[in-house]
Design an enzyme around this catalytic site. Sequence first.
Site, PDB file in Angstrom:
ATOM      1  N   HIS A 165       6.927 -24.186   4.215  1.00  0.00           N
ATOM      2  CA  HIS A 165       8.353 -24.055   3.895  1.00  0.00           C
ATOM      3  C   HIS A 165       9.183 -25.212   4.456  1.00  0.00           C
ATOM      4  O   HIS A 165      10.285 -25.450   4.007  1.00  0.00           O
ATOM      5  CB  HIS A 165       8.901 -22.689   4.309  1.00  0.00           C
ATOM      6  N   LYS A 203       0.784 -20.067   4.566  1.00  0.00           N
ATOM      7  CA  LYS A 203       0.034 -20.428   5.742  1.00  0.00           C
ATOM      8  C   LYS A 203      -0.103 -19.194   6.630  1.00  0.00           C
ATOM      9  O   LYS A 203       0.704 -18.286   6.483  1.00  0.00           O
ATOM     10  CB  LYS A 203       0.720 -21.562   6.495  1.00  0.00           C
ATOM     11  N   LYS A 216      12.924 -27.585   2.985  1.00  0.00           N
ATOM     12  CA  LYS A 216      14.214 -27.713   3.683  1.00  0.00           C
ATOM     13  C   LYS A 216      14.960 -28.922   3.127  1.00  0.00           C
ATOM     14  O   LYS A 216      14.381 -29.991   2.944  1.00  0.00           O
ATOM     15  CB  LYS A 216      13.990 -27.874   5.192  1.00  0.00           C
ATOM     16  N   ARG A 270       0.802  -1.224   0.000  1.00  0.00           N
ATOM     17  CA  ARG A 270       0.000   0.000   0.000  1.00  0.00           C
ATOM     18  C   ARG A 270       0.833   1.271   0.000  1.00  0.00           C
ATOM     19  O   ARG A 270       0.437   2.286  -0.542  1.00  0.00           O
ATOM     20  CB  ARG A 270      -0.886   0.017   1.250  1.00  0.00           C
ATOM     21  N   HIS A 272       3.644 -27.873   9.724  1.00  0.00           N
ATOM     22  CA  HIS A 272       5.021 -28.376   9.649  1.00  0.00           C
ATOM     23  C   HIS A 272       5.183 -29.759  10.297  1.00  0.00           C
ATOM     24  O   HIS A 272       5.753 -30.668   9.700  1.00  0.00           O
ATOM     25  CB  HIS A 272       6.000 -27.410  10.326  1.00  0.00           C
TER      26      HIS A 272
HETATM   27  C1  BG6 Z   1       6.652 -20.479  10.788  1.00  0.00           C
HETATM   28  C2  BG6 Z   1       5.923 -20.139  12.058  1.00  0.00           C
HETATM   29  O1  BG6 Z   1       5.790 -21.140   9.901  1.00  0.00           O
HETATM   30  O2  BG6 Z   1       7.758 -21.302  11.080  1.00  0.00           O
HETATM   31  C3  BG6 Z   1       6.867 -19.459  13.035  1.00  0.00           C
HETATM   32  O3  BG6 Z   1       4.833 -19.293  11.761  1.00  0.00           O
HETATM   33  C4  BG6 Z   1       8.120 -20.270  13.248  1.00  0.00           C
HETATM   34  O4  BG6 Z   1       6.211 -19.231  14.287  1.00  0.00           O
HETATM   35  C5  BG6 Z   1       8.732 -20.676  11.912  1.00  0.00           C
HETATM   36  O5  BG6 Z   1       9.042 -19.485  13.987  1.00  0.00           O
HETATM   37  C6  BG6 Z   1       9.873 -21.650  12.107  1.00  0.00           C
HETATM   38  O6  BG6 Z   1      10.525 -21.862  10.893  1.00  0.00           O
HETATM   39  P1  BG6 Z   1      12.055 -22.275  10.848  1.00  0.00           P
HETATM   40  O7  BG6 Z   1      12.338 -22.445   9.391  1.00  0.00           O
HETATM   41  O8  BG6 Z   1      12.823 -21.157  11.490  1.00  0.00           O
HETATM   42  O9  BG6 Z   1      12.180 -23.550  11.622  1.00  0.00           O
END
Ligand code: BG6
Length: 485
Positions: A174, A144, A178, A46, A236
């Site tokens: 994500h 998400k 990894k 924005r 996750h």
């Molecule tokens: C995110 C969560 O999806 O994953 C966060 O919303 C969390 O709360 C993060 O800190 C952790 O990701 P990573 O890659 O640092 O383990």
Amino acid sequence: SQVDPFDLVIFGGTGDLAVRKLLPALYHRYADGQIQPGSRLIGVARDTLSQADYHTRVRAALAKAQGEDLPEDVLQGFLKLVSYHALDARKDDGWSQFAAAMQPDSDRVCVFYLATSPEIFIPICERLREHGLNHGKVRVVVEKPIGRDLKSAAAINDAVGRCFAEQQTFRIDHYLGKETVQNLVALRFGNALFEPLWNAGHIDHVQITVAETIGVEWRAGFYDGAGALRDMVQNHLLQLLCLVAMEPPASLAPDAIRDEKLKVLRALKPINESNAAQCSVRGQYRAGASNGGAVPGYLEEIARPESRTETFVALKAELGNWRWAGVPFYLRTGKRLPERVSEIVITFRAIPHSIFGEHAGPISPNKLVLRLQPDEGVKLWLMNKYPGPGGLRLRRVALDMSFAEAFGVRNPDAYERLLMDVVRGNPTLFMRRDEVEAAWAWADPILQAWEASNEAPKSYTAGTWGPSAAVALIERDGRTWHEDA
Ligand code: BG6
């Protein structure tokens, strides 16, 4: 391998995800020669910003992510691809100009990344459709959280589905990007050694831990409405569980893997009001010490003394199928734990009969430890003879493989891989609609049971491994949480 020039639009282009993850990931892919000149990376938000203002922000973000290692010529080349477009996704104004700038008739791949707060996912998708920006070459990436329960997730999926076909929709988790998570598939199906033992006959139990030292940081508003089950477990941790537990897919074809993961999610036994007290623990941190300093408790941090949001969850999950009958999957995740570590621990069954006398010492079951982060690697704990005379004494020793030492290459960030998969149109590492919804269908009754119990989460001191009830959860079964020693 290079990809043809493409357009990638980040809605939420000035936001945290764009700045901390997406732009650094794109920079790396450019620096490696995968993204070609002629591609366009467009930040949308924005704020009224000039191109120069946006470049200054991108430069600062990259400097922060990269430290010293930011060659000016590469940076200049990258910034040539980056531009900014001010647009309020909630309003009509400006969309026609935006659509014209996106050249809907061109036949190059165009990715719209929704890195905004979830309330505006739907309005953005609808505007994109109204302006013809949903043609065959368009892909949309949905971050998400996808909803906060099954009903809201289905509503988002329906709305996105009215604008884009399923094969255009990339729901990102994500963790699936990894390297070490993908290595789980390599390890299981690239070796003949494990698969014959990968079942209830030989495995005693599985532990999945995703521990963080950080608190809720700047995300109090979002986090307090979500909590650890919605933020980490529904996505996750369940995705990790799926990769450990799924049947061998016939190939790496996107749907071959996703079909197998879905079957795992559907085989999860319910945790609901009848068993939530035995199978789940939720915690909330109070003031303590973390990362070498004193830190406030969750309630002080978010300034909402009445909050019952959990910052820690431990669960005993079970799968009702032949392969895993009776094998518990203990899951735990939390903020403000003593260390940042994500690992999967497979504990095999004890030997059926010991030929050693008491002086040999205890015989620990074999364990396979997959360390996802940090110090990525694989460890296999075995019993060995302690050297020297003095009889046959046994000791536990680990075969220890560190990815950094074994391969000596940089571990790319998950977003690098995933963004390029979107551009290439490969959905394997993205969640299909039915997977997201099956995960919610399992999570919902846990949330409802907590709500119905009317109990507050159990408190734990910041910098410890969660409430003592989490230890009791596993010790009741005669087992302990894995400690890497
Ligand atoms: C995110 C969560 O999806 O994953 C966060 O919303 C969390 O709360 C993060 O800190 C952790 O990701 P990573 O890659 O640092 O383990």
